[in-house]
Design a protein around this motif. Sequence first.
Motif, PDB file in Angstrom:
ATOM      1  N   VAL A  56       1.407   9.983   2.152  1.00  0.00           N
ATOM      2  CA  VAL A  56       0.700   8.993   2.965  1.00  0.00           C
ATOM      3  C   VAL A  56      -0.114   8.061   2.069  1.00  0.00           C
ATOM      4  N   PRO A  57       0.031   6.732   2.254  1.00  0.00           N
ATOM      5  CA  PRO A  57      -0.767   5.789   1.468  1.00  0.00           C
ATOM      6  C   PRO A  57      -2.260   6.029   1.682  1.00  0.00           C
ATOM      7  N   ASP A  69      -0.380   4.603   9.520  1.00  0.00           N
ATOM      8  CA  ASP A  69       0.236   4.357   8.224  1.00  0.00           C
ATOM      9  C   ASP A  69      -0.512   4.954   7.049  1.00  0.00           C
ATOM     10  N   ALA A  70      -1.843   5.047   7.169  1.00  0.00           N
ATOM     11  CA  ALA A  70      -2.613   5.365   5.971  1.00  0.00           C
ATOM     12  C   ALA A  70      -3.830   6.217   6.302  1.00  0.00           C
ATOM     13  N   LEU A  87       0.866  -1.180   0.000  1.00  0.00           N
ATOM     14  CA  LEU A  87       0.000   0.000   0.000  1.00  0.00           C
ATOM     15  C   LEU A  87       0.901   1.228   0.000  1.00  0.00           C
ATOM     16  N   GLY A  88       0.679   2.132  -0.953  1.00  0.00           N
ATOM     17  CA  GLY A  88       1.495   3.340  -1.031  1.00  0.00           C
ATOM     18  C   GLY A  88       2.780   3.092  -1.793  1.00  0.00           C
ATOM     19  N   ALA A 106      -5.102   2.629   9.728  1.00  0.00           N
ATOM     20  CA  ALA A 106      -5.588   3.675   8.830  1.00  0.00           C
ATOM     21  C   ALA A 106      -6.629   4.525   9.547  1.00  0.00           C
ATOM     22  N   CYS A 115      -7.856   6.707   5.104  1.00  0.00           N
ATOM     23  CA  CYS A 115      -8.962   6.132   4.332  1.00  0.00           C
ATOM     24  C   CYS A 115      -9.983   7.236   4.094  1.00  0.00           C
TER      25      CYS A 115
END
Lengths: 313, 448
Positions: B157-158, B129-130, B66-67, B95, B132
């Motif tokens: 950022v993913p 991490d991410a 991801l990312g 996320a 949404c």
Amino acid sequence: MAFTPPKESFRGRVYPVTIGTEVQETFGGENTLPFHRFEGEIPHRPLISYEIQDVPPQDWPEVVREPYSDVSDDPVKWAQFCQESLGAKSITLRLIGTHPDQKNLSAEDAVKVVTDVLNAVKVPLIILGSNHIEKDAEVLPKVAEASKGRNCVIGKAQEANYKTIAAAAMASGHKLIAMSELDINLSKQLNILITQMGFEKERLITDPMCSALGYGIEYTYSVMERIRLAALAQADPVMQPPMVADVGMYVWKIKETQASEQDLPEWGSLRERGILWEALTATTLMLAGAELLIMRHPDAVSLVNTFIDEMFA
Amino acid sequence: MALTGVEIFKLLPKTNCKKCGFPTCLAFAMKLAQRQTSLDKCPDVSEEAKRILGEAAAPPVRPITLGTGDKAVKMGEETVLFRHEKKFVNPTVLALEIKDTEDEAVQMEKVQAVLTSEINRVGQLLRVDAICITNASGEVERFETLAKTVAEKAPEVPVIVSTESPDAAKTVMGLFSGKGALLYGVTEANAEQMVPIAKEAKASVGVRADDLEALSALTEKVKSLGVEDIVVDSGARKAPEILEHNTLIRRAAIKKNFKPLGYPVINFVQREDPLYETLLAGLGICKYASVVVMSSAEKWKNLALFTLRQNIYTDPQVPMQVEQKIYKIGEPDENSPLLITTNFSLTYFIVSGEVENSKVPAWLAVMDCEGLSVLTAWAAGKFTGAKIANFIKESGIESQIKHRELIIPGYVAILKGAIEEKLEGWTVTVGPREANGLPSFLRQKVAA
């Protein structure tokens, strides 16, 4: 490709343990992994026991001392508060004041506190020593005798002192916590030694030693998972007692539950952090197999109860 | 499930021609089973065998990233159900959800919360991490506004793009093209339109179905539409379903080699109470979620989840170690006590925690004993008088303190003589056996 749910069933079953007399509680008894109600039977919910002490909790951090500030100077008031105001289903009385480094209270002092608390509450009582090998061997047999017939839990018996403590618990009709240090083999060995004395394995509770989140919880987690798999998949009778996680004591002494937000702004609010640390340590260890949890903060207990409710809905 | 050597052997030509460099086909098969050689060394293997062996060799849970760049995170590749069997491989991605129905100020706060979430714990940098982004409004325009904000303010950022609307997806995915995004919201009903959009943006696909059977059929469909990087959502939102579905998915993938569910799992655990939400996120971390989507990222919550994720995903076979050095606890000065212990991380945590509890500033010498605890290190000959003396001399502590007193753990009281012999001019004091004796020990010491 058609999907068949890969459900698993096991030969083994955890022993159910019932404690208390007038009011009773039972935990354990399942034949499946923690909360795996989709593939096995879990007749009893995990039990949370509120921890109180024989002496005022001066070394507890403010966040967890505060809810008890009006009652913690007196173990009887404290126990009643847990039972009546907090709806505690069980109470754990830790005789920390008997520790030589604390107040070095005598076995007679301990007997008095235990008797007073037993007379004041109906819910099942768990009686723990101060975790001093020699002193516990001296104090616990006396309090076991004084509470004879009340079907309490006595703890903790360890390799170096189990003989006197187990003998006393057996003579007085109590259940017994057997604690070893983060090793499945040591745990098994201690359970064997205790049962060889004639103590029934169905009356034991295994304590593989708790650790707080961030302070070795992965060791407790994996030892618990391995013990549970030995009980279920290998149906090893000495590994089938339910397990206890002594959560509060380990959580409320670490930095994460004490350092102020002023000192460590990146850690956020101390109150939420402390409560969460205790609740998350408890749910994590329940997922590894703990059925009996000893906890301190009422808000952490209520979070964990909500989690158990949802799991059993 | 990996094939055994014998199973592989049955698929080989059985000519013992030695062209692969091994004396027999069986020996070659055994090496293949241990993944110590590769099938292309055999020039005569059939296409059929290649296909079967190739499928069996693929990891049971598909690896997906991801990312892109420094902040990319890997998912999947798991091989076991229980962490004592083998290390869990790719830590759960945390996320934070931002909805297009939220006030702009709230959205900005959340973006900031992700950008500033990084914390260093035991030498590892941990973060949310991410992001949404969720098309809760159902409107294309509002979703696009949010997507633009996120793409601009948090370009590294993913991103997980959550919508079931092909129109919204089409408008927004262009912003994240080539950035390893995840287009979540692909269902049985919209797969034909959604999958090509993800494919064009080089994104992976997040599928949702209402049960595991429908989910298996849906991943097959997405695969047939040309995307294999899939993340699966069984529709579970309540704790017991999350546990059941995650467990069955992991088992199907690992124990049954059931390819239609051999993908990373995404769990949505948003609840009103952030404390309670954390417990559900914890369930995801312990029980097989590759991504957990949450509604808030308070600092205390992040700290707890980062810590849990780090703990659950450590290698159970390698003791965690801390660096060998003299640690300062509080603000020690030239008269502060000096204690020594080993570098097993648990030992270090407990000892340093208790020294801190004592409120007595102190020097804590942590000696490299390959991650063993005090008694084990002593028994293994790594925590001996000579080695301790050497470490103290070389550490340079002698220039920082005036006294020459070393406090050793009570369990190794036996070392007192040996250390004093090797460490001239020093006195060794035996401390308590258990770390929880340190506060009273240290307080008495400084009071004396």
